[in-house]
Design a protein around this motif. Structure first.
Motif, PDB file in Angstrom:
ATOM      1  N   VAL A   1       0.839  -1.204   0.000  1.00 43.18           N
ATOM      2  CA  VAL A   1       0.000   0.000   0.000  1.00 43.18           C
ATOM      3  C   VAL A   1       0.872   1.251   0.000  1.00 43.18           C
ATOM      4  CG1 VAL A   1      -1.725   1.300   1.302  1.00 43.18           C
ATOM      5  CG2 VAL A   1      -1.910  -1.188   1.136  1.00 43.18           C
ATOM      6  N   TYR A   2       1.932   1.205   0.832  1.00 41.95           N
ATOM      7  CA  TYR A   2       2.844   2.357   0.859  1.00 41.95           C
ATOM      8  C   TYR A   2       3.580   2.541  -0.477  1.00 41.95           C
ATOM      9  CZ  TYR A   2       2.373   3.438   5.835  1.00 41.95           C
ATOM     10  OH  TYR A   2       1.891   3.848   7.055  1.00 41.95           O
ATOM     11  N   LEU A   3       3.967   1.421  -1.115  1.00 43.77           N
ATOM     12  CA  LEU A   3       4.615   1.538  -2.429  1.00 43.77           C
ATOM     13  C   LEU A   3       3.668   2.155  -3.460  1.00 43.77           C
ATOM     14  CD1 LEU A   3       6.610  -1.804  -2.803  1.00 43.77           C
ATOM     15  CD2 LEU A   3       7.527   0.487  -2.524  1.00 43.77           C
ATOM     16  N   LEU A   4       2.388   1.757  -3.394  1.00 43.12           N
ATOM     17  CA  LEU A   4       1.401   2.349  -4.294  1.00 43.12           C
ATOM     18  C   LEU A   4       1.281   3.844  -4.043  1.00 43.12           C
ATOM     19  CD1 LEU A   4      -0.815   1.997  -6.418  1.00 43.12           C
ATOM     20  CD2 LEU A   4      -2.425   1.517  -4.553  1.00 43.12           C
ATOM     21  N   LEU A   5       1.344   4.244  -2.760  1.00 44.29           N
ATOM     22  CA  LEU A   5       1.292   5.676  -2.429  1.00 44.29           C
ATOM     23  C   LEU A   5       2.476   6.427  -3.044  1.00 44.29           C
ATOM     24  CD1 LEU A   5       0.246   8.132  -0.794  1.00 44.29           C
ATOM     25  CD2 LEU A   5       1.626   7.277   1.131  1.00 44.29           C
ATOM     26  N   VAL A   6       3.677   5.852  -2.944  1.00 42.58           N
ATOM     27  CA  VAL A   6       4.864   6.516  -3.487  1.00 42.58           C
ATOM     28  C   VAL A   6       4.740   6.697  -5.003  1.00 42.58           C
ATOM     29  CG1 VAL A   6       7.352   6.275  -3.862  1.00 42.58           C
ATOM     30  CG2 VAL A   6       6.362   5.721  -1.634  1.00 42.58           C
ATOM     31  N   VAL A   7       4.276   5.633  -5.691  1.00 48.15           N
ATOM     32  CA  VAL A   7       4.135   5.726  -7.148  1.00 48.15           C
ATOM     33  C   VAL A   7       3.086   6.771  -7.526  1.00 48.15           C
ATOM     34  CG1 VAL A   7       3.436   4.465  -9.218  1.00 48.15           C
ATOM     35  CG2 VAL A   7       4.897   3.357  -7.521  1.00 48.15           C
ATOM     36  N   ALA A   8       1.957   6.762  -6.799  1.00 51.48           N
ATOM     37  CA  ALA A   8       0.886   7.713  -7.128  1.00 51.48           C
ATOM     38  C   ALA A   8       1.338   9.154  -6.924  1.00 51.48           C
ATOM     39  CB  ALA A   8      -0.346   7.409  -6.273  1.00 51.48           C
ATOM     40  N   LEU A   9       2.021   9.443  -5.798  1.00 49.46           N
ATOM     41  CA  LEU A   9       2.481  10.808  -5.556  1.00 49.46           C
ATOM     42  C   LEU A   9       3.594  11.213  -6.516  1.00 49.46           C
ATOM     43  CD1 LEU A   9       2.486  10.988  -1.641  1.00 49.46           C
ATOM     44  CD2 LEU A   9       0.789  11.864  -3.243  1.00 49.46           C
ATOM     45  N   GLY A  10       4.395  10.227  -6.961  1.00 45.99           N
ATOM     46  CA  GLY A  10       5.463  10.533  -7.904  1.00 45.99           C
ATOM     47  C   GLY A  10       4.950  11.068  -9.231  1.00 45.99           C
TER      48      GLY A  10
ATOM     49  N   VAL B   1       8.347  13.521  -3.001  1.00 46.85           N
ATOM     50  CA  VAL B   1       8.185  12.089  -3.270  1.00 46.85           C
ATOM     51  C   VAL B   1       9.232  11.280  -2.503  1.00 46.85           C
ATOM     52  CG1 VAL B   1       8.285  10.338  -5.072  1.00 46.85           C
ATOM     53  CG2 VAL B   1       7.099  12.490  -5.502  1.00 46.85           C
ATOM     54  N   LEU B   2      10.497  11.743  -2.540  1.00 50.49           N
ATOM     55  CA  LEU B   2      11.542  11.024  -1.790  1.00 50.49           C
ATOM     56  C   LEU B   2      11.282  11.083  -0.285  1.00 50.49           C
ATOM     57  CD1 LEU B   2      14.743  12.045  -3.787  1.00 50.49           C
ATOM     58  CD2 LEU B   2      13.387   9.958  -3.982  1.00 50.49           C
ATOM     59  N   ALA B   3      10.737  12.215   0.182  1.00 47.82           N
ATOM     60  CA  ALA B   3      10.389  12.310   1.604  1.00 47.82           C
ATOM     61  C   ALA B   3       9.291  11.318   1.967  1.00 47.82           C
ATOM     62  CB  ALA B   3       9.938  13.734   1.928  1.00 47.82           C
ATOM     63  N   VAL B   4       8.284  11.148   1.102  1.00 43.42           N
ATOM     64  CA  VAL B   4       7.208  10.184   1.357  1.00 43.42           C
ATOM     65  C   VAL B   4       7.762   8.761   1.348  1.00 43.42           C
ATOM     66  CG1 VAL B   4       5.096   9.192   0.373  1.00 43.42           C
ATOM     67  CG2 VAL B   4       5.351  11.656   0.536  1.00 43.42           C
ATOM     68  N   ALA B   5       8.693   8.469   0.404  1.00 46.13           N
ATOM     69  CA  ALA B   5       9.280   7.130   0.346  1.00 46.13           C
ATOM     70  C   ALA B   5      10.004   6.802   1.645  1.00 46.13           C
ATOM     71  CB  ALA B   5      10.230   7.043  -0.843  1.00 46.13           C
ATOM     72  N   THR B   6      10.792   7.762   2.147  1.00 42.50           N
ATOM     73  CA  THR B   6      11.526   7.531   3.395  1.00 42.50           C
ATOM     74  C   THR B   6      10.564   7.412   4.582  1.00 42.50           C
ATOM     75  OG1 THR B   6      13.384   8.795   2.507  1.00 42.50           O
ATOM     76  CG2 THR B   6      13.336   8.437   4.881  1.00 42.50           C
ATOM     77  N   THR B   7       9.594   8.326   4.650  1.00 51.04           N
ATOM     78  CA  THR B   7       8.661   8.334   5.780  1.00 51.04           C
ATOM     79  C   THR B   7       7.806   7.079   5.805  1.00 51.04           C
ATOM     80  OG1 THR B   7       8.580  10.739   5.640  1.00 51.04           O
ATOM     81  CG2 THR B   7       6.836   9.672   6.883  1.00 51.04           C
TER      82      THR B   7
ATOM     83  N   ALA C   1      11.191   1.792  -2.572  1.00 55.99           N
ATOM     84  CA  ALA C   1      10.393   3.021  -2.452  1.00 55.99           C
ATOM     85  C   ALA C   1      11.177   4.229  -2.974  1.00 55.99           C
ATOM     86  CB  ALA C   1       9.987   3.235  -0.992  1.00 55.99           C
ATOM     87  N   LEU C   2      12.460   4.298  -2.582  1.00 51.74           N
ATOM     88  CA  LEU C   2      13.273   5.412  -3.081  1.00 51.74           C
ATOM     89  C   LEU C   2      13.420   5.336  -4.601  1.00 51.74           C
ATOM     90  CD1 LEU C   2      16.130   5.678  -0.411  1.00 51.74           C
ATOM     91  CD2 LEU C   2      14.273   7.287  -0.815  1.00 51.74           C
ATOM     92  N   ALA C   3      13.674   4.128  -5.129  1.00 53.78           N
ATOM     93  CA  ALA C   3      13.840   3.973  -6.572  1.00 53.78           C
ATOM     94  C   ALA C   3      12.552   4.314  -7.312  1.00 53.78           C
ATOM     95  CB  ALA C   3      14.287   2.543  -6.902  1.00 53.78           C
ATOM     96  N   MET C   4      11.425   3.816  -6.787  1.00 54.47           N
ATOM     97  CA  MET C   4      10.150   4.105  -7.437  1.00 54.47           C
ATOM     98  C   MET C   4       9.837   5.598  -7.382  1.00 54.47           C
ATOM     99  SD  MET C   4       8.885   1.342  -8.716  1.00 54.47           S
ATOM    100  CE  MET C   4       7.173   1.771  -8.934  1.00 54.47           C
TER     101      MET C   4
END
Length: 892
Positions: free
Chosen positions: A429-438, A446-452, A486-489
């Motif tokens: 779910v978090y990975l989907l969030l990172v992709v959507a915000l990216g 986006v990188l801040a969301v991936a880390t958080t 997450a960072l890569a995505m």
């Protein structure tokens, strides 16, 4: 067999440029290493020498600096008054450019080429005034110190510690036809300084202690000598090319400098220009557009850097690509570049680790056979500029807030789903969030969301909860992989978004050009197309625009087109008129009248300038280089549309004229023939009646009037027929040996009773030779001239006929004692159907036009003039073959 030598393309291009400037004035530059070497003195000596040769020489501006020997040289030279310019309550004296253009001398002397004009002048720099004089065909002598060359400014700063503020682009000297080096040794110059011939008093002492140090003068002299030697070598090779002298032509070099938004771009550009001058090779500046948009300060910097490259004579290429190294190498291979110049990396180790290696390293590794020069920027210049215009990146605070709020919301939903799905699914779910915000936000949020999200997953959903300690090895591996993925995505989706935005911007530009071409070119009428163009400019640039179009007399209209959305003040209209006449951009963001409110671009067609596009940007905003290029493309498209409309209208007008001419010729021919037949019958009947009536006085008078009227109608019809033949181009003179005296007598008889009330005087040179002409045509010419003179002079006055041969030309003159010809009629008197304002009633205005047509058929000319004693004089000059009297006797 002689070896075939392939021409050098760069040499051909240089020759074409020289031919393009062939109609302009010649530029001679008197170059020195520094003030005091005698540049102005030498220029004045050359100017006086040209004045003695008869050349029209004037002094535009000369600074004597109180030196008596220089002032003495000005005594015999005409000096134009300077133009007062008021600035902040102080009256400054500048060169009067308009006065020189009105005077139009052959040669003007202009001192201190690098001078900065007072604010409010037409051009910010004096060298731009000189360029305008050269374009007007006026030659210029001018002076310049080597430290004022733009490409040498950084080196001079390093040598002397003095920042040169007033510089001249090297491209100005590339246009110079001659460079005269005025040279002194450092010892001689320091002696002049001590004698007070350069500066006086404390100023001389300060100069000797700083700028005029021996080592500084030696370095500046070497620089001036090197520059002059490079120019001399170029002239020698140019002469070898012109005379086709084979020589050891070296393989051509081509330089490329990578220009970015960093603080030392100007230093790299000057370095490249200097090396290109030494190698005598072309060079180009390349800017790779980033995926992310630039802030206003970065736009200003890159625009200034690329403008500097253009001023220094380089070609500018703007390309795009997320990989800077790949984009630079692609352009380098397409342009056959042999050397690439980049700045030395200045990143700290921390930034090197965070952002990766500098593009310079990849460029060196992947450049192949292309040489790469890594240049250390000039430190002092980069320091000054970085503290002045270094762009500060603004954090997208709103995006960070939005990203945080969405992350908290997703975390709450995940907290509710975790008992059902398990904590492993929450990571997805978090990975989907990172992709959507990216796909929506910029890279930082986006990188801040991936880390958080990785930390929240560890803190809230893995055992033990509410700590960052991970109990299981599998969870630790999953956390590490989740963090990396997450960072890569986030990075990839953000990069994809930036590429999409850049591609969308490029697509928008292309679509704008297509839309303009479509709407303007295929509009139902011109006004609709121009209105569409103005609307597009407003929508794309958020700017007001006005169109000033060319009028039928080829001058610029003072009233904007109704489609315009920008009201122009009189000052702006004056700037637009300058852009129209000079075919160059002017106004805001240019070097010509930059204090204007709007940017004025000429609407350049293929053959002429069709008007001016004036664009005013929103307050406190500017156009970057890409927007300027797009606006210039708009101006070219609008100019081509206007030119197309003009050509269509001209073609329609030509068709109408051709049809009317055809109809007129047909009408004249038809009317002439229809009238001639019955008039011939009437004439024959009247002649027979005259023979039958005997001596009855009244009937004889009536018959004479009828005969005169009929003869007049015959002349009219004959003129119509002759004019029809001339217009149709079927007049072919039948050249036969003719006696000039017989031609004169026949012309008088042809005029008949119409000249009977005047005294006809023949003044012919004795023993005129026989000439080879069409006697019938010349008889008609003389008849028409006699009738014209009789009609415009009083009865009883003389009409003189003169005849002579001179240098294989027959000259026939008809002179009268009438009122003469008004000056306004002299230019048009031989036009068809033209009758002067003072002409008597009657006549068709064809007689003199027929004379002109018949004489031109002989290859001759006819002109009219007023006599000093009163009356008019018509002179026919025809090239002829003549038969001398002594030859005629041998044939007898």
């Amino acid at each position: 067999m002689a070896e075939h030598i392939r021409p050098d393309p760069d040499a051909i291009l240089a020759e074409l440029r020289r031919e393009a400037f062939s109609n302009r004035g010649r530029l001679t530059v008197f170059l020195g290493m520094c003030p005091g070497v005698g540049k102005t003195y030498t220029m004045l000596q050359y100017g006086r020498a040209r004045l003695r040769e008869g050349v029209n020489v004037v002094v535009g501006v000369v600074e004597t600096h109180g030196r008596s020997e220089t002032e003495a040289l000005l005594e015999d030279l005409p000096v134009l008054p300077r133009k007062p310019v008021e600035y902040r309550g102080v009256e400054l004296q500048e060169m009067d450019l308009d006065a020189i253009l009105d005077e139009r001398p052959e040669l003007v002397l202009v001192d201190e080429l690098a001078h900065t004009n007072a604010p409010g002048s037409r051009h910010p720099k004096r060298y731009q005034d000189v360029l305008e004089l050269l374009d007007a065909g006026i030659s210029v002598y001018t002076t310049l110190n080597v430290q004022h060359l733009d490409s040498r400014a950084d080196v001079v700063r390093q040598i002397t510690g003095v920042t040169v503020r007033e510089t001249v682009p090297d491209s100005i000297l590339d246009r110079a036809d001659e460079i005269q080096l005025v040279d002194l040794t450092p010892e001689q110059l320091r002696e002049r300084l001590e004698e007070g011939k350069v500066y006086l008093g404390e100023m001389a002492q300060a100069a000797a202690a700083h700028f005029f140090k021996f080592e500084n003068l030696a370095a500046l002299r070497e620089m001036a000598l090197r520059f002059t030697a490079e120019r001399a070598d170029e002239d020698v090779r140019g002469a070898m090319r012109d005379r086709k002298i084979s020589g050891p032509w070296k393989a051509g070099e081509r330089l490329l400098v990578a220009v970015g938004t960093d603080a030392h771009g100007e230093s790299l550009i000057r370095w490249t220009r200097r090396i290109a001058g030494e190698l005598d090779c072309p060079w180009l500046a390349v800017y790779v557009e980033p995926d992310t948009p630039l802030d206003s300060l970065a736009k200003e910097r890159i625009t200034r850097n690329l403008s500097l490259a253009r001023q220094l004579g380089g070609d500018v290429i703007i390309t795009s690509g997320h990989d800077v190294t790949e984009a630079l190498l692609r352009v380098a291979r397409e342009q056959n570049v042999t050397q690439i110049i980049v700045g030395k990396p200045t990143r700290s180790r921390w930034l090197h680790w965070l952002k990766g290696r500098s593009p310079a390293y990849d460029l060196i590794r992947r450049s192949g056979y292309i040489d790469v020069y890594v240049v250390q920027p000039e430190k002092e210049a980069s320091k000054d500029r970085s503290t002045r215009i270094l762009p500060q990146s603004a954090l997208p605070v709103n995006e960070f807030i939005s990203a945080g709020a969405i992350t908290l919301l997703v975390t709450g939903v995940a907290w509710l789903l975790e008992p059902i799905t398990g904590y492993e699914s929450i990571a997805l779910v978090y990975l989907l969030l990172v992709v959507a915000l990216g796909l929506k936000l910029s890279r930082g949020p986006v990188l801040a969301v991936a880390t958080t999200s990785a930390l929240l997953w560890n803190l809230l959903f893995t055992e033990p909860r509410f700590t960052f300690y991970i109990e299981k090895f599998d969870d630790a591996m999953m956390f590490a992989m989740f963090f990396i993925v997450a960072l890569a995505m986030g990075h990839l989706t953000s990069r994809l978004r930036r590429s999409e935005m850049a591609e969308r911007q490029r697509e928008r530009r292309t679509a704008a050009l297509y839309e303009l071409a479509h709407q303007a070119a295929f509009a139902t009428d011109l006004d609709t197309g121009l209105r569409a163009a103005v609307n597009l400019i407003e929508s794309i640039f958020a700017a007001k625009a006005a169109l000033l179009l060319r009028q039928t007399d080829h001058t610029l209209s003072n009233v904007p087109h109704p489609a315009s959305s920008l009201a122009l003040a009189e000052k702006e209209k004056g700037v637009a008129a300058w852009a129209f006449s000079r075919r160059m951009p002017a106004g805001k963001f240019t070097d010509t009248l930059p204090d204007s409110e709007a940017l004025h671009l000429p609407l350049q067609g293929r053959t002429a300038v069709m008007g001016v596009l004036s664009v005013r940007p929103p307050a406190d905003e500017s156009f970057d280089l890409t927007e300027r290029d797009l606006l210039e493309a708009f101006a070219v498209l609008i100019g081509l549309v206007l030119e197309k409309d003009h050509i269509i209208e001209a073609f329609k007008h030509a068709e109408i004229i051709e049809a009317s001419e055809h109809l007129r010729r047909a009408l004249l021919e038809s009317v002439s023939h229809e009238l001639k037949t019955p008039l011939s019958a009437v004439q024959a009947g009247i002649d027979a009646l005259a023979r039958q009536v005997g001596e009855e006085e009244k009937k004889q008078a009536t018959l004479r009037e009828i005969q005169a009227a009929v003869r007049r109608l015959h002349r009219v019809i004959g003129n119509l027929l002759d004019m029809t033949r001339i217009e149709a181009g079927v007049i072919q003179p039948k050249l036969e040996w003719s006696d000039v005296g017989e031609i004169i007598q026949a012309g008088i008889e042809l005029a008949g009773e119409s000249v009977g009330e005047h005294q006809i005087v023949i003044e012919a040179v004795k023993d005129l030779p026989m000439v080879k002409v069409d006697q019938a045509l010349l008889e008609q010419c003389l008849c028409n001239l006699l009738l014209n003179s009789a009609s415009n002079s009083e009865p009883g006055t003389k009409i003189i006929i003169r005849a002579q041969t001179k240098e294989n030309h027959l000259i026939l003159s008809v002179l009268d004692e009438g009122k003469g010809i008004p000056e306004t009629d002299l230019r048009r008197i031989f036009e068809m159907f033209y009758r002067g304002a003072q002409a008597r009633p009657g006549g068709t205005g064809l007689g003199l036009a027929i004379v002109d047509g018949f004489v031109q058929a002989h290859g001759g000319s006819v002109h009219a003039a007023n006599r000093d004693s009163g009356g008019a004089e018509f002179v026919i000059t025809i090239p002829v073959e003549s038969l001398r009297p002594e030859w005629m006797e041998s044939f007898a």
